[in-house]
Scaffold this active site. Structure first.
Site, PDB file in Angstrom:
ATOM      1  N   ASP A   1      19.770  17.011  63.235  1.00 25.17           N
ATOM      2  CA  ASP A   1      21.031  17.357  62.592  1.00 25.17           C
ATOM      3  C   ASP A   1      20.706  17.623  61.121  1.00 25.17           C
ATOM      4  O   ASP A   1      20.450  16.697  60.348  1.00 25.17           O
ATOM      5  CB  ASP A   1      22.013  16.180  62.742  1.00 25.17           C
ATOM      6  CG  ASP A   1      23.292  16.386  61.941  1.00 25.17           C
ATOM      7  OD1 ASP A   1      23.365  17.335  61.152  1.00 25.17           O
ATOM      8  OD2 ASP A   1      24.222  15.571  62.106  1.00 25.17           O
TER       9      ASP A   1
ATOM     10  N   LYS B   1      27.997  23.936  53.874  1.00 17.05           N
ATOM     11  CA  LYS B   1      27.313  22.892  53.099  1.00 17.05           C
ATOM     12  C   LYS B   1      26.108  23.463  52.348  1.00 17.05           C
ATOM     13  O   LYS B   1      25.414  22.757  51.637  1.00 17.05           O
ATOM     14  CB  LYS B   1      26.870  21.753  54.026  1.00 17.05           C
ATOM     15  CG  LYS B   1      28.055  20.951  54.577  1.00 17.05           C
ATOM     16  CD  LYS B   1      27.581  19.778  55.386  1.00 17.05           C
ATOM     17  CE  LYS B   1      28.638  19.177  56.275  1.00 17.05           C
ATOM     18  NZ  LYS B   1      29.621  18.339  55.594  1.00 17.05           N
TER      19      LYS B   1
HETATM   20  N1  PLP Z   1      26.199  15.920  60.529  1.00 22.22           N
HETATM   21  C1  PLP Z   1      26.148  15.449  59.267  1.00 22.22           C
HETATM   22  C2  PLP Z   1      24.978  14.620  58.848  1.00 22.22           C
HETATM   23  C3  PLP Z   1      27.168  15.749  58.371  1.00 22.22           C
HETATM   24  O1  PLP Z   1      27.108  15.289  57.116  1.00 22.22           O
HETATM   25  C4  PLP Z   1      28.261  16.544  58.809  1.00 22.22           C
HETATM   26  C5  PLP Z   1      29.385  16.819  57.905  1.00 22.22           C
HETATM   27  O2  PLP Z   1      29.632  16.134  56.947  1.00 22.22           O
HETATM   28  C6  PLP Z   1      28.255  17.025  60.118  1.00 22.22           C
HETATM   29  C7  PLP Z   1      27.211  16.678  60.947  1.00 22.22           C
HETATM   30  C8  PLP Z   1      29.351  17.887  60.626  1.00 22.22           C
HETATM   31  O3  PLP Z   1      29.374  19.114  59.941  1.00 22.22           O
HETATM   32  P1  PLP Z   1      30.551  20.143  60.136  1.00 22.22           P
HETATM   33  O4  PLP Z   1      31.823  19.400  59.873  1.00 22.22           O
HETATM   34  O5  PLP Z   1      30.277  21.211  59.132  1.00 22.22           O
HETATM   35  O6  PLP Z   1      30.481  20.637  61.534  1.00 22.22           O
END
Ligand code: PLP
Length: 405
Positions: free
Chosen positions: A199, A225
């Site tokens: 991830d 992000k």
């Molecule tokens: N994984 C991590 C480590 C994150 O920080 C986030 C969002 O803050 C996500 C997954 C999910 O990302 P998204 O909401 O852009 O799908």
């Protein structure tokens, strides 16, 4: 050397006054601000080239298709994938994980199999696997962490066994900033023929990611992000895996032929991109990645590291601060509690001083449970943040503390 003040001029929102002064934006782990080139590219494509991709023979459709496929190439180069078709456009990390959990699950997970996640995962890298385990009667195993907020790698050999079918782990913790030793985990897993999903939602913008060197099997991230638009993200997968797993969604574009008796799926990457994708988002994401390349990724990361070290050291000088996650190997995220002031109160007070931070559990409830807390205040940095902003944050925190005492 980067001229940060010059770079800040590329981000219109940073010059926008909130209550009394321009925002001190320290909520970059939630979403980053967009440089003008991303905003302009996106509106230019809506204004001049908007047309659905892959289906038209007319000028606009061809132009848009070309831009979309070129965006795929930009992403491929950015993470050094082997092939363009290893880049699947999704709506973000969350969709990437859900896609993988469903498709990998359909192909490879059977009753009694095990999937390993860690105790520091975002809910997005827990819940889809949990749903898969429920569907397949499989088991979710959890790699524990230490009190410094690092993965407890000594537990890995006891967590993994012949039933382990996948390890899903975050590159960088969104709640603590810990940089996980993913290469070590990937090598360990591969010696046992276990694929690894990373991830990268918090990794892609603070590390140089080279998926071939890492040898990870899958890597996911969100465009928003990494200075790109919302609603666009990426799932990278090694060709050999993507070829073997079925599509997650059915619909237009993901098919070669359809009859009522049988559908033949399209080739990669289209097999995983059913329906109308966020094609202009993809072009905006490519603009963001090109922007970073142009400014110098290494220089940006160096500045971020120095700024983070400065911020950490300054915040620690405030009496009564408790940092959550004290690993030496961290980046750009500082989670803390100030005395016994509720994080929400700290966040609200900072907001009135034009500082944007995030408060709460950061979608990591199991991690908060581990530390025995409800949440933290999280200041997360980007390269457009300045030393002056850090000083202002620290002064403001001292004021919050005085007000509450
Ligand atoms: N994984 C991590 C480590 C994150 O920080 C986030 C969002 O803050 C996500 C997954 C999910 O990302 P998204 O909401 O852009 O799908």
């Amino acid at each position: 050397m980067l001229d940060i003040n010059q770079l800040r001029n590329d981000f219109p929102i940073l010059h926008h006054t909130l209550y009394k002064r321009p925002v001190v934006y320290l909520d970059n782990a939630a979403t980053t601000q967009k440089p003008k080139v991303v905003i302009d590219t996106t509106s230019e494509y809506y204004a001049k080239y908007n047309s659905n991709i892959h289906r038209g023979v007319h000028f606009l459709s061809e132009k848009m298709t070309e831009a979309y496929e070129s965006a795929r190439q930009t992403v491929k180069q950015f993470i050094n994938a082997t092939y363009n078709h290893e880049i699947i456009f999704t709506s973000g990390t969350t969709e990437s994980v859900n896609l993988l959990a469903f498709s990998f699950g359909e192909a490879f997970i059977r009753e009694g199999d095990e999937i390993v996640v860690s105790e520091m995962e975002h809910h997005s890298n827990i819940v889809p696997w949990q749903m898969l385990c429920q569907r397949k009667d499989a088991k979710l195993k959890v790699l524990p962490i230490t009190y410094t907020g690092e993965l407890n790698l000594t537990a890995l050999p006891t967590i993994i066994n012949e039933r382990t079918k996948l390890i899903a782990i975050t590159h960088v913790s969104n709640s603590m900033g810990t940089i996980n030793p993913i290469k070590e985990i990937i090598d360990f897993a591969h010696q046992r023929n276990i694929p690894v999903f990373i991830d990268g939602a918090q990794g892609i913008q603070h590390q140089i990611v080279n998926v071939q060197e890492l040898d990870c099997d899958f890597y996911a991230f969100s465009g928003h992000k990494i200075y790109g638009p919302t609603g666009i993200g990426v799932l990278y997968g090694k060709e050999k895996w993507l070829e073997q797993i079925p599509p997650y969604k059915g619909g237009g574009d993901m098919i070669k032929t359809v009859t009522f008796e049988k559908t033949i799926y399209n080739e990669l990457p289209f097999k995983f991109e059913a329906g109308t994708t966020n094609f202009i988002g993809a072009v905006g994401l490519a603009a963001a990645l090109k922007y970073l390349n142009e400014k110098g990724r290494k220089e940006i990361l160096l500045y971020e590291t120095e700024l983070y070290q400065y911020a950490l050291q300054k915040i620690q000088t405030i009496e009564g601060i408790r940092i959550i996650g004290t690993s030496d190997n961290k980046t750009s995220i500082i989670s803390f509690l100030l005395d016994n002031i509720h994080p929400f109160d700290t966040g609200m007070m900072l907001d009135k001083m034009d500082i944007a931070v995030r408060t709460g559990n950061h979608c990591t409830q199991p991690l908060m449970k581990f530390f025995g807390i409800d949440g933290t205040v999280r200041a997360s940095l980007a390269f457009y943040n300045t030393y002056e902003e850090i000083d202002y944050l620290v002064d403001s925190l001292k004021k919050v503390k005085d007000l509450f005492s």
